[in-house]
Structures are given as structure tokens and as C-alpha cells.
Design a protein around this motif. Structure first.
Motif, PDB file in Angstrom:
ATOM      1  N   ARG A  36      79.963 -39.664  -6.240  1.00  0.00           N
ATOM      2  CA  ARG A  36      80.455 -41.025  -6.535  1.00  0.00           C
ATOM      3  C   ARG A  36      81.983 -41.055  -6.517  1.00  0.00           C
ATOM      4  N   GLU A  37      82.591 -40.031  -7.094  1.00  0.00           N
ATOM      5  CA  GLU A  37      84.055 -39.976  -7.139  1.00  0.00           C
ATOM      6  C   GLU A  37      84.647 -39.811  -5.745  1.00  0.00           C
ATOM      7  N   SER A  38      83.975 -39.034  -4.910  1.00  0.00           N
ATOM      8  CA  SER A  38      84.509 -38.757  -3.575  1.00  0.00           C
ATOM      9  C   SER A  38      84.409 -39.975  -2.660  1.00  0.00           C
ATOM     10  N   THR A  39      83.263 -40.649  -2.676  1.00  0.00           N
ATOM     11  CA  THR A  39      82.953 -41.810  -1.815  1.00  0.00           C
ATOM     12  C   THR A  39      82.991 -41.460  -0.329  1.00  0.00           C
ATOM     13  N   ARG A  40      83.071 -40.182   0.010  1.00  0.00           N
ATOM     14  CA  ARG A  40      83.116 -39.769   1.411  1.00  0.00           C
ATOM     15  C   ARG A  40      81.937 -38.854   1.717  1.00  0.00           C
ATOM     16  N   GLY A  50      65.658 -29.983  -0.324  1.00  0.00           N
ATOM     17  CA  GLY A  50      66.260 -31.291  -0.587  1.00  0.00           C
ATOM     18  C   GLY A  50      66.363 -31.683  -2.041  1.00  0.00           C
ATOM     19  N   ARG A  51      66.313 -30.726  -2.954  1.00  0.00           N
ATOM     20  CA  ARG A  51      66.385 -31.030  -4.386  1.00  0.00           C
ATOM     21  C   ARG A  51      67.626 -31.845  -4.743  1.00  0.00           C
ATOM     22  N   VAL A  52      68.769 -31.478  -4.173  1.00  0.00           N
ATOM     23  CA  VAL A  52      70.024 -32.190  -4.437  1.00  0.00           C
ATOM     24  C   VAL A  52      70.270 -33.242  -3.363  1.00  0.00           C
ATOM     25  N   LEU A  53      69.952 -32.904  -2.139  1.00  0.00           N
ATOM     26  CA  LEU A  53      70.259 -33.771  -0.995  1.00  0.00           C
ATOM     27  C   LEU A  53      69.609 -35.149  -1.112  1.00  0.00           C
ATOM     28  N   VAL A  54      68.328 -35.201  -1.457  1.00  0.00           N
ATOM     29  CA  VAL A  54      67.626 -36.488  -1.509  1.00  0.00           C
ATOM     30  C   VAL A  54      68.208 -37.408  -2.590  1.00  0.00           C
ATOM     31  N   PRO A  55      68.438 -36.937  -3.823  1.00  0.00           N
ATOM     32  CA  PRO A  55      69.073 -37.816  -4.812  1.00  0.00           C
ATOM     33  C   PRO A  55      70.465 -38.297  -4.398  1.00  0.00           C
ATOM     34  N   LEU A  56      71.234 -37.427  -3.720  1.00  0.00           N
ATOM     35  CA  LEU A  56      72.546 -37.856  -3.244  1.00  0.00           C
ATOM     36  C   LEU A  56      72.415 -39.019  -2.260  1.00  0.00           C
ATOM     37  N   ALA A  57      71.471 -38.916  -1.330  1.00  0.00           N
ATOM     38  CA  ALA A  57      71.269 -39.976  -0.346  1.00  0.00           C
ATOM     39  C   ALA A  57      70.740 -41.246  -1.012  1.00  0.00           C
ATOM     40  N   ARG A  58      69.863 -41.086  -1.993  1.00  0.00           N
ATOM     41  CA  ARG A  58      69.337 -42.255  -2.711  1.00  0.00           C
ATOM     42  C   ARG A  58      70.464 -42.989  -3.443  1.00  0.00           C
ATOM     43  N   GLN A  59      71.455 -42.224  -3.908  1.00  0.00           N
ATOM     44  CA  GLN A  59      72.582 -42.834  -4.607  1.00  0.00           C
ATOM     45  C   GLN A  59      73.512 -43.575  -3.658  1.00  0.00           C
ATOM     46  N   GLY A  60      73.450 -43.244  -2.360  1.00  0.00           N
ATOM     47  CA  GLY A  60      74.279 -43.944  -1.386  1.00  0.00           C
ATOM     48  C   GLY A  60      75.208 -43.061  -0.585  1.00  0.00           C
ATOM     49  N   LEU A 103      80.471 -27.900  12.613  1.00  0.00           N
ATOM     50  CA  LEU A 103      79.965 -29.264  12.639  1.00  0.00           C
ATOM     51  C   LEU A 103      81.058 -30.203  13.133  1.00  0.00           C
ATOM     52  N   PRO A 104      80.688 -31.361  13.653  1.00  0.00           N
ATOM     53  CA  PRO A 104      81.695 -32.253  14.251  1.00  0.00           C
ATOM     54  C   PRO A 104      82.479 -33.080  13.245  1.00  0.00           C
ATOM     55  N   HIS A 105      82.188 -32.953  11.956  1.00  0.00           N
ATOM     56  CA  HIS A 105      82.841 -33.811  10.963  1.00  0.00           C
ATOM     57  C   HIS A 105      83.470 -32.969   9.862  1.00  0.00           C
ATOM     58  N   ALA A 106      84.394 -33.600   9.125  1.00  0.00           N
ATOM     59  CA  ALA A 106      84.954 -33.020   7.902  1.00  0.00           C
ATOM     60  C   ALA A 106      84.410 -33.809   6.718  1.00  0.00           C
ATOM     61  N   TYR A 107      84.435 -33.187   5.537  1.00  0.00           N
ATOM     62  CA  TYR A 107      83.756 -33.740   4.375  1.00  0.00           C
ATOM     63  C   TYR A 107      84.684 -33.805   3.173  1.00  0.00           C
TER      64      TYR A 107
END
Length: 206
Positions: A36-40, A50-60, A103-107
Motif C-alpha cells: 500500500r505504501e509503495s503503490t508501485r 501464492g500465499r502472499v501473492l494472491v492477497p496482494l493482488a486482491r488488495q490492488g 525481467l522487463p520491469h523494475a519494481y
């Protein structure tokens, strides 16, 4: 039936993972807050099922999940398929080694939860992973790594853990018996798990 495979090679243990690893994971709220703080976009290394991944995506959050195991990623894909279309659209899954990826992107945020960094067994692998992370971080991005605190008294004991009993995905009764050994010279921990399975028809296997 007897088989010796690592968790990353074995499709059966990937299917069992979410049924065996059921203890509370208090780290998830921290990762959600950081996203949430990052917004990126977020990159999760060793994303597993997907224990962490799915909740992150659900959050937006827009999330890339990377894992070396195609079997773990298969479970993650099934979990995502049960999510709304807009959640699925936020996720990219990549099969790759977390010590050798491009990967083609930065995070804005890179996560390595649940002690997965310690699956890298050599300093060279660990260094390569950190170098990959550095190349994929935005200038003010954050890298978050979870590791366990080594309790020397427990490591010295090197004894079998209490058998763990649980019900598997097909209703089978499973008993997991683990033994952990620690090589002090190499600073390496090896855990071997023996599974005893009793299917619904009652015929025990191992």
C-alpha cells in the motif's frame, strides 16, 4: 511407493503444501502494508502457491510472482483462476531461478517471504540473487527478506520433529515425519520428510 525428490521437483508435495503448512503467518499484514505504501508494482520471489501473492493482488497491487517450481506455480494459477477477473489481470507468474532472472520491469517492492532466501545454499547463489534484486529495484524501492533466527540449541539437537498429521487435498490422511540435520562446518541445514499416506479407502502408503 518410495520417491526422493526436493519439494521444488515434486508435484505431489506441491499439491500438499497448503494443507501441510497451515500455521498462522503473521507476516502477511506487513507485506500488504508495504505494498500500500509503495503503490508501485511488486515482485515476489519464491512465490510458491501464492500465499502472499494472491492477497496482494486482491488488495490492488500489480504483482509478478517468480518461482523455480512449475508445480507450485500450477497451484498458484488454480488459486488465481478462482479470483475475479480484475485480480487475475494484476498478476504475472514467471518460472525462473531467483538467483538468475531477468525481467522487463523494475519494481518498487521486492519480497522474499517465508525464509525462501535460505533455500539458496551457497554464497554465490545468494550474491547473485541480491544482484538480480538490485537490478530490478526502482531507485527508491525496497527489498524485504525474511530469514529465521538460528537457535543453536535446537540445531545441535538434530532430532526428529513431532509427526505432523493433516488431511490432504483428496481427503487422504497424511503423517509427515521430518528429521533435520545441521552441518556446522558448511552452515547448511538439511531437512528430510517422510510421508505416510492413508487414502480414503484405508490402504496405507509411504
Amino acid at each position: 511407493m518410495t520417491s526422493e525428490l526436493s519439494r521444488y521437483q515434486d508435484p505431489w508435495t506441491a499439491e500438499q503444501y497448503d494443507f501441510q503448512v497451515t500455521w498462522p503467518n503473521p507476516d502477511l499484514p506487513l507485506y500488504l502494508e508495504m505494498a500500500r505504501e509503495s503503490t508501485r508494482p511488486v515482485l515476489e520471489l519464491a512465490c510458491g502457491t501464492g500465499r502472499v501473492l494472491v492477497p496482494l493482488a486482491r488488495q490492488g497491487a500489480a504483482v509478478t510472482g517468480l518461482d523455480i517450481s512449475p508445480h507450485m506455480l500450477s497451484v498458484a494459477r488454480r488459486k488465481l483462476a478462482a479470483q475475479p477477473v480484475e485480480v487475475q489481470a494484476r498478476v504475472t507468474l514467471v518460472e525462473a531461478d531467483m538467483s538468475r532472472f531477468a525481467l522487463p520491469h523494475a519494481y518498487g517492492l521486492i519480497l522474499i517471504p517465508f525464509r525462501s532466501f535460505q533455500a539458496l545454499l551457497t554464497r554465490a547463489e545468494q550474491r547473485r540473487c541480491l544482484e538480480c534484486c538490485a537490478r530490478h529495484l526502482l531507485p527508491d524501492g525496497r527489498l524485504v527478506i525474511n530469514v529465521f533466527h538460528p537457535w543453536l540449541s535446537k540445531l545441535a539437537a538434530q532430532k526428529s520433529a513431532e509427526p505432523q498429521e493433516y488431511t490432504g487435498p483428496d481427503g487422504e490422511a497424511v503423517t509427515a515425519i521430518s528429521r533435520t540435520e545441521f552441518d556446522f562446518a558448511q552452515q547448511m541445514l538439511t531437512s528430510r520428510i517422510t510421508y505416510e499416506i492413508t487414502p480414503a479407502n484405508g490402504e496405507k502408503q509411504s
